[in-house]
Design a protein around this motif. Structure first.
Motif, mmCIF file in Angstrom:
data_model
loop_
_atom_site.group_PDB
_atom_site.id
_atom_site.type_symbol
_atom_site.label_atom_id
_atom_site.label_comp_id
_atom_site.label_asym_id
_atom_site.label_seq_id
_atom_site.Cartn_x
_atom_site.Cartn_y
_atom_site.Cartn_z
ATOM 1 N N ASP A 139 0.450 -1.488 -0.159
ATOM 2 C CA ASP A 139 0.144 0.283 -0.243
ATOM 3 C C ASP A 139 1.058 1.292 0.243
ATOM 4 O O ASP A 139 0.430 2.358 -1.113
ATOM 5 C CB ASP A 139 -0.629 -1.012 1.080
ATOM 6 N N THR A 140 1.932 1.050 1.081
ATOM 7 C CA THR A 140 2.857 2.411 0.993
ATOM 8 C C THR A 140 3.387 2.577 -0.429
ATOM 9 O O THR A 140 3.769 3.953 -0.935
ATOM 10 C CB THR A 140 4.471 2.174 1.741
ATOM 11 N N ALA A 141 3.936 1.906 -1.543
ATOM 12 C CA ALA A 141 4.456 1.876 -2.698
ATOM 13 C C ALA A 141 3.101 2.535 -3.721
ATOM 14 O O ALA A 141 3.706 3.092 -4.599
ATOM 15 C CB ALA A 141 4.105 0.002 -3.077
ATOM 16 N N VAL A 142 2.330 1.804 -3.204
ATOM 17 C CA VAL A 142 0.898 2.231 -3.932
ATOM 18 C C VAL A 142 0.821 3.909 -4.236
ATOM 19 O O VAL A 142 0.394 4.652 -5.533
ATOM 20 C CB VAL A 142 -0.488 1.661 -4.337
ATOM 21 N N ARG A 143 0.400 3.659 -2.582
ATOM 22 C CA ARG A 143 0.294 5.620 -2.036
ATOM 23 C C ARG A 143 1.838 6.566 -3.273
ATOM 24 O O ARG A 143 1.484 8.073 -3.632
ATOM 25 C CB ARG A 143 -0.205 5.902 -0.651
ATOM 26 N N HIS A 144 2.861 6.080 -2.803
ATOM 27 C CA HIS A 144 4.139 7.547 -3.376
ATOM 28 C C HIS A 144 4.691 6.705 -4.971
ATOM 29 O O HIS A 144 5.523 7.164 -5.828
ATOM 30 C CB HIS A 144 4.816 7.010 -2.471
ATOM 31 N N ASN A 145 3.484 5.923 -5.068
ATOM 32 C CA ASN A 145 3.808 5.485 -7.289
ATOM 33 C C ASN A 145 4.928 4.779 -7.237
ATOM 34 O O ASN A 145 6.070 5.711 -7.971
ATOM 35 C CB ASN A 145 3.785 7.000 -7.636
ATOM 36 N N LEU A 146 5.565 4.233 -6.363
ATOM 37 C CA LEU A 146 6.483 3.639 -6.558
ATOM 38 C C LEU A 146 6.619 1.488 -7.279
ATOM 39 O O LEU A 146 6.894 1.309 -6.039
ATOM 40 C CB LEU A 146 7.573 2.856 -5.083
ATOM 41 N N PRO A 147 6.619 1.854 -8.351
ATOM 42 C CA PRO A 147 6.488 0.419 -9.538
ATOM 43 C C PRO A 147 7.556 -0.381 -8.528
ATOM 44 O O PRO A 147 7.527 -1.358 -9.954
ATOM 45 C CB PRO A 147 6.349 1.237 -10.631
ATOM 46 N N VAL A 148 7.456 -1.246 -7.312
ATOM 47 C CA VAL A 148 8.069 -1.877 -7.647
ATOM 48 C C VAL A 148 7.656 -3.471 -7.998
ATOM 49 O O VAL A 148 5.901 -3.762 -7.783
ATOM 50 C CB VAL A 148 8.635 -2.238 -6.069
ATOM 51 N N ILE A 149 8.388 -4.333 -8.405
ATOM 52 C CA ILE A 149 7.794 -5.417 -8.758
ATOM 53 C C ILE A 149 7.735 -6.132 -7.821
ATOM 54 O O ILE A 149 8.974 -7.196 -7.962
ATOM 55 C CB ILE A 149 8.914 -6.003 -10.367
ATOM 56 N N THR A 150 7.280 -7.213 -6.874
ATOM 57 C CA THR A 150 7.248 -8.144 -6.473
ATOM 58 C C THR A 150 7.154 -9.727 -6.693
ATOM 59 O O THR A 150 6.169 -9.821 -6.793
ATOM 60 C CB THR A 150 6.562 -7.839 -5.063
ATOM 61 N N VAL A 151 8.224 -10.858 -6.349
ATOM 62 C CA VAL A 151 7.610 -11.932 -7.324
ATOM 63 C C VAL A 151 7.939 -13.026 -6.403
ATOM 64 O O VAL A 151 8.451 -13.022 -5.097
ATOM 65 C CB VAL A 151 8.786 -12.463 -8.150
ATOM 66 N N ILE A 152 6.627 -13.981 -5.554
ATOM 67 C CA ILE A 152 6.144 -14.505 -4.573
ATOM 68 C C ILE A 152 6.824 -15.874 -4.914
ATOM 69 O O ILE A 152 5.679 -16.446 -5.887
ATOM 70 C CB ILE A 152 5.113 -14.177 -3.965
#
Length: 548
Positions: A456-469
């Motif tokens: 949610d922090t990444a979304v709100r601050h427009n930080l397009p991190v790719i998370t691979v689980i």
């Protein structure tokens, strides 16, 4: 800055932070730091608000590593502070200079049951290089400047600064503010080792038949990568870089022979330790991983680290970069020295054989995608200068064995302390710090859950991190029964979509690269949720008798 002669404590904090050159602060709002956060934002500091305070420290941690400078986190009092302790302890174990500002209950209420009253300074002491309470508003700039200096050197690590509410909201005349007296430190402190000791070390290196270099965090923080590479190129000594410093030497360098590490350690007659701790990760340079009679040269800028776990034949106290330059100069001045080519060529053969065998490994019999297959696709997807954050159990080891790193500071993981939950916060901090770089987080499903709301922090601050689980349905592999292991195959991709990001669910290897490509093209934070083989158990050196 206040328009009149009087100034508040929170104004002095905000002004000092800006004067020092810190651009970002990772924090979670709360008393008594609300007006401090407002003032910092007004003066131009980017305030990245998070969902849990430990994540704020972890984001500052990754920012510090990438900038090689002090980074800043902030929390409110009481439980807001105690939530930071895991992040602070992790930074302490890795020697990362994060300054944490903590609001605390008013000094006038100490010992009288004040709201959220805790001795936060004492709680922080075991996991910081300095823990200090500001007791007078007029001393704020002086103590903060000292905190920045203490965090960065000579032995880097986190500093905690306690800011009671009545100190933050107190007002003083500007002419009464204590002048800043600390020398401003904004980079490594350069110091040379004793010249006689350098000559003795150079003689040992020249006489060795099977030397190896082990480089660690101290080499990273002294920015030693380029001088280390020049020295290795001339001497032909193979190098092994500890996990927290990966990328210090590009991992396709001819002397970066990671796959032959066990053979090199077992057979070496001389180990040169450059800024690496003599702890469990290096097996303290002791048998059975190393020969009983192996000789050791240790370079470190902290006297307490020299010989901390074993006898050192030649200790070299000084800045790692500077001391490596001294050793290189000694090598050049000695004339023609052996380049250890027979030794290096044998290790190259071991490396080539293991790499070939690893690439030919067939996982068709696996009940689901093997984590190594996942890692191969991620490896081929990554830009050369991508920042990779890895967090988990099995996936951490498989990624270490499969995915190389080529630039200093571009590989972050669970660290010396083995802290799970760092992956996504590290990724968010990395993207905030280096928005021009591809940032990929490779998570286990268990570790992702620990700080999943930082998506949610990444979304709100427009930080397009790719998370691979790597989702194997639980904690670790199913090599034996473990109570509490099962988590189920949760749809973390749907959680990402619900929070405003992009989600992908992948079960087949042929679908993974297209999913990664779509995630990158989405332009928003993304989760690629990959079902992997729960029976896959990574083989690695057992550092403790109590392994999972």
């Amino acid at each position: 800055m206040s328009g009149n002669d009087m100034v508040s404590g929170y104004e002095l904090v905000a002004e000092t932070v800006r004067a020092y050159g810190i651009d970002d602060c990772y924090f979670l709002m709360g008393g008594p730091t609300i007006d401090l956060a407002n003032e910092m934002e007004r003066l131009g500091t980017r305030m990245v608000d998070v969902r849990h305070e430990q994540a704020a420290v972890m984001m500052a941690h990754s920012s510090a590593v990438l900038r090689q400078r002090v980074a800043l986190a902030m929390c409110c009092s009481g439980p807001g502070f105690t939530n930071t302790l895991t992040g602070i302890a992790n930074a302490y174990a890795d020697g990362v200079p994060v300054v944490v500002l903590g609001g605390s209950s008013r000094m006038s209420d100490y010992g009288r049951g004040g709201f959220q009253e805790l001795d936060q300074v004492r709680l922080a002491e075991p996991v910081t290089t300095w823990s200090v309470r500001v007791q007078e508003t007029r001393r704020i700039p002086d103590i903060l400047t000292k905190a920045f200096a203490r965090a960065l050197g000579p032995s880097s690590g986190p500093v905690y600064v306690d800011l009671p509410g009545d100190v933050l909201y107190g007002k003083v005349s500007r002419e009464d503010v204590l002048p800043v007296s600390a020398y401003t430190v904004d980079g490594p402190l350069r110091s040379l080792a004793d010249a006689d000791a350098v000559r003795e070390a150079a003689e040992l290196i020249a006489a060795a038949e099977r030397p190896v270099v082990i480089a660690g965090n101290g080499a990273l923080w002294s920015e030693a990568g380029d001088v280390l590479q020049k020295w290795l190129n001339d001497t032909g000594i193979p190098v092994y870089v500890m996990p927290q410093a990966r990328g210090l030497i590009p991992e396709d360098h001819e002397l970066a022979l990671l796959e032959a590490r066990s053979s090199a350690f077992r057979e070496a007659d001389l180990v040169i330790v450059a800024g690496a701790p003599l702890n469990y990760a290096t097996s303290r340079i002791q048998p059975p991983r190393f020969k009983p009679d192996v000789k050791v040269v240790q370079i470190d800028n902290s006297a307490s680290e020299l010989g901390s776990s074993r006898h050192i034949d030649v200790p070299l106290l000084g800045d790692v970069r500077s001391v490596i330059s001294q050793l290189h100069d000694a090598y050049l001045s000695a004339g023609k020295n052996p380049r250890h080519e027979d030794w290096t060529n044998r290790l190259k053969s071991v490396t080539e054989e293991k790499r070939s065998r690893a690439e030919q490994a067939d996982f068709d019999s696996s009940p689901a995608m093997h984590p190594i297959e996942l890692c191969r696709v991620v490896r081929d997807f990554l830009d050369r200068d991508a920042i990779l954050c890895v967090d988990g159990q099995e996936i951490l080891t498989y990624a270490r064995q499969t995915i190389p790193t080529f630039y200093p500071g571009h590989r972050l993981n669970s660290g010396t302390l083995g802290t799970m939950g760092v992956g996504l916060p590290f990724g968010v901090g990395a993207k905030a710090t280096r928005p021009d770089k591809q940032v990929v987080v490779l998570h286990g499903d268990g570790s992702f859950g620990m700080n999943a709301m930082e998506f949610d922090t990444a979304v709100r601050h427009n930080l397009p991190v790719i998370t691979v689980i790597s989702n194997n349905g639980g904690w670790t592999a199913t090599d034996r029964y473990k109570a509490g292991r099962e988590l189920g195959y949760s749809r973390y991709d749907l959680v990402a979509e619900a929070l405003g990001g992009h989600g992908e669910f992948v079960e087949k290897i042929e679908d993974l690269l297209p999913a990664l490509t779509r995630a990158a093209e989405s332009g928003v934070p993304s989760v690629v949720n990959v079902v992997t083989d729960k029976t896959a158990r990574a083989a690695t050196t057992q550092f403790t008798r109590d392994a999972t």
